[in-house]
Design a protein around this motif. Structure first.
Motif: not given
Length: 146
Positions: A87-97, A109-116, A120-130
């Motif tokens: 699962n982790g490899n699949l997600i990393q490849r998808a993001i890299d592509a 809950y399982g994918k929250m850790k992949y959002l940064p 990026g941290e700034g994008g997640v901070a914006m989501m959190r602010a909204i």
């Protein structure tokens, strides 16, 4: 099409007698169509090389794909780790592509850790602010992006 897809889900779980929908990890990622074949092939290789059960399939028209990874209550911690590696490899490849860690089933809950990694941290901070501005009491999807 929906009937076939539904049957495929249960057939995949049935590849490991004793597995249930609750004990199965269903991946969900989406990639640009130009990357689809390579990513799904690499994931299928991971399944084979890591010796786990996990049929892979997708909707080639939109770049969304899944790998259904049934697990048993008696699986060793090593087996479970290998499933999560797929699962982790699949997600990393998808993001890299240039794709996304989730296609149609949401972050959960399982994918929250992949959002940064994806936004990026700034994008997640914006989501959190909204989220916090619209839901200051954190009653809508508590524990998610807060």
């Amino acid at each position: 099409v929906w009937n076939a897809r539904h049957a495929l889900y249960y057939a995949a779980i049935g590849l490991r007698p004793g597995a249930t929908s609750r004990s199965t990890l269903v991946t969900d990622a989406c990639v640009p169509l130009s990357k689809f074949a390579g990513i799904i092939s690499a994931t299928a290789r991971d399944v084979t090389e890591l010796n786990v059960v996990g049929p892979c399939f997708g909707h080639a028209g939109d770049g969304n794909f899944h790998c259904i990874l049934p697990m048993l209550p008696t699986d060793s911690s090593d087996y479970i780790k290998r499933v999560h590696t797929v699962n982790g490899n699949l997600i990393q490849r998808a993001i890299d592509a240039g794709g996304t860690c989730t296609g149609e089933h949401g972050v959960g809950y399982g994918k929250m850790k992949y959002l940064p990694k994806q936004y990026g941290e700034g994008g997640v901070a914006m989501m959190r602010a909204i989220k916090n501005s619209l839901d200051p009491l954190n009653i809508m999807n508590p524990g998610k992006i807060c």
